[in-house]
Write a protein that holds these residues in place. Structure first.
Motif, PDB file in Angstrom:
ATOM      1  N   GLN A  65      42.995  31.324  38.230  1.00 57.81           N
ATOM      2  CA  GLN A  65      41.723  30.624  38.108  1.00 57.81           C
ATOM      3  C   GLN A  65      40.799  31.418  37.202  1.00 57.81           C
ATOM      4  OE1 GLN A  65      40.155  30.364  42.056  1.00 57.81           O
ATOM      5  NE2 GLN A  65      39.646  32.513  42.196  1.00 57.81           N
ATOM      6  N   TYR A  66      39.717  30.798  36.787  1.00 57.07           N
ATOM      7  CA  TYR A  66      38.797  31.474  35.880  1.00 57.07           C
ATOM      8  C   TYR A  66      38.219  32.723  36.524  1.00 57.07           C
ATOM      9  CZ  TYR A  66      35.042  32.580  32.751  1.00 57.07           C
ATOM     10  OH  TYR A  66      34.217  33.257  31.892  1.00 57.07           O
ATOM     11  N   ASP A  67      38.205  33.809  35.761  1.00 58.79           N
ATOM     12  CA  ASP A  67      37.593  35.077  36.175  1.00 58.79           C
ATOM     13  C   ASP A  67      36.763  35.553  34.994  1.00 58.79           C
ATOM     14  OD1 ASP A  67      37.473  38.119  36.246  1.00 58.79           O
ATOM     15  OD2 ASP A  67      38.381  37.728  38.199  1.00 58.79           O
ATOM     16  N   PRO A  68      35.508  35.973  35.226  1.00 57.67           N
ATOM     17  CA  PRO A  68      34.672  36.386  34.101  1.00 57.67           C
ATOM     18  C   PRO A  68      35.258  37.553  33.300  1.00 57.67           C
ATOM     19  CG  PRO A  68      33.511  36.711  36.201  1.00 57.67           C
ATOM     20  CD  PRO A  68      34.808  36.031  36.491  1.00 57.67           C
ATOM     21  N   ARG A  69      36.099  38.368  33.919  1.00 54.23           N
ATOM     22  CA  ARG A  69      36.705  39.501  33.211  1.00 54.23           C
ATOM     23  C   ARG A  69      37.859  39.077  32.318  1.00 54.23           C
ATOM     24  NH1 ARG A  69      38.208  42.688  38.458  1.00 54.23           N
ATOM     25  NH2 ARG A  69      38.635  40.516  38.956  1.00 54.23           N
ATOM     26  N   PHE A  70      38.632  38.057  32.721  1.00 54.19           N
ATOM     27  CA  PHE A  70      39.868  37.712  32.028  1.00 54.19           C
ATOM     28  C   PHE A  70      39.944  36.259  31.583  1.00 54.19           C
ATOM     29  CE2 PHE A  70      40.824  40.602  35.669  1.00 54.19           C
ATOM     30  CZ  PHE A  70      40.909  41.775  34.934  1.00 54.19           C
ATOM     31  N   TYR A  72      41.014  32.641  31.844  1.00 52.17           N
ATOM     32  CA  TYR A  72      42.183  32.094  32.541  1.00 52.17           C
ATOM     33  C   TYR A  72      43.441  32.900  32.237  1.00 52.17           C
ATOM     34  CZ  TYR A  72      39.401  28.040  33.778  1.00 52.17           C
ATOM     35  OH  TYR A  72      38.432  27.228  34.298  1.00 52.17           O
ATOM     36  N   GLY A  73      43.269  34.113  31.698  1.00 50.40           N
ATOM     37  CA  GLY A  73      44.395  34.916  31.246  1.00 50.40           C
ATOM     38  C   GLY A  73      44.942  35.891  32.260  1.00 50.40           C
ATOM     39  N   ALA A  74      44.685  35.661  33.562  1.00 55.62           N
ATOM     40  CA  ALA A  74      45.209  36.574  34.583  1.00 55.62           C
ATOM     41  C   ALA A  74      45.507  35.787  35.862  1.00 55.62           C
ATOM     42  CB  ALA A  74      44.199  37.680  34.873  1.00 55.62           C
ATOM     43  N   THR A  75      46.466  36.286  36.608  1.00 53.26           N
ATOM     44  CA  THR A  75      46.830  35.693  37.896  1.00 53.26           C
ATOM     45  C   THR A  75      46.618  36.723  38.971  1.00 53.26           C
ATOM     46  OG1 THR A  75      48.441  34.195  36.897  1.00 53.26           O
ATOM     47  CG2 THR A  75      48.737  34.707  39.240  1.00 53.26           C
ATOM     48  N   GLU A  76      45.900  36.346  40.035  1.00 57.91           N
ATOM     49  CA  GLU A  76      45.704  37.232  41.176  1.00 57.91           C
ATOM     50  C   GLU A  76      46.795  36.979  42.199  1.00 57.91           C
ATOM     51  OE1 GLU A  76      42.377  38.752  44.395  1.00 57.91           O
ATOM     52  OE2 GLU A  76      41.961  36.982  43.195  1.00 57.91           O
ATOM     53  N   ILE A  77      47.460  38.053  42.613  1.00 60.78           N
ATOM     54  CA  ILE A  77      48.565  37.986  43.563  1.00 60.78           C
ATOM     55  C   ILE A  77      48.101  38.664  44.843  1.00 60.78           C
ATOM     56  CG2 ILE A  77      50.976  38.621  43.994  1.00 60.78           C
ATOM     57  CD1 ILE A  77      50.962  39.179  40.793  1.00 60.78           C
ATOM     58  N   VAL A  78      48.188  37.967  45.985  1.00 56.85           N
ATOM     59  CA  VAL A  78      47.815  38.517  47.285  1.00 56.85           C
ATOM     60  C   VAL A  78      49.105  38.749  48.066  1.00 56.85           C
ATOM     61  CG1 VAL A  78      46.520  38.137  49.419  1.00 56.85           C
ATOM     62  CG2 VAL A  78      45.603  37.301  47.242  1.00 56.85           C
ATOM     63  N   PHE A  79      49.234  39.942  48.630  1.00 57.36           N
ATOM     64  CA  PHE A  79      50.449  40.318  49.342  1.00 57.36           C
ATOM     65  C   PHE A  79      50.297  40.174  50.851  1.00 57.36           C
ATOM     66  CE2 PHE A  79      50.534  43.022  45.462  1.00 57.36           C
ATOM     67  CZ  PHE A  79      51.678  42.483  44.889  1.00 57.36           C
TER      68      PHE A  79
END
Length: 81
Positions: A65-70, A72-79
């Protein structure tokens, strides 16, 4: 260091190897999450990473999802452990 002599397949393989390395380190250190920066581009690297994540039992969720730092160029993975 010099990617200009590499084929697209070689570049993608190198990028996926690097992703796997950081993924395994995150698991080894029991990090709660990891952000994989893949850029926007054509989406090939993102799609390959998402395919890998679907097979990993430690992954609780992942979202691109959109992140001001990246953008739409990053995916957050929750473990989940």
């Amino acid at each position: 260091d010099n990617w200009k002599h590499m084929s697209n397949f070689e570049i993608l393989t190198l990028q996926l190897h690097e992703f796997e390395k950081w993924y395994e380190l995150a698991i080894a250190h029991r990090q709660p999450f990891l952000i994989a920066i893949h850029g926007v581009g054509s989406g090939k690297l993102r799609d390959e990473i998402l395919t890998i994540l679907k097979t990993k039992r430690e992954v609780k969720t992942f979202i691109n999802q959109y992140d001001p730092r990246f953008g739409y160029g990053a995916t957050e993975i929750v473990f989940q452990y």
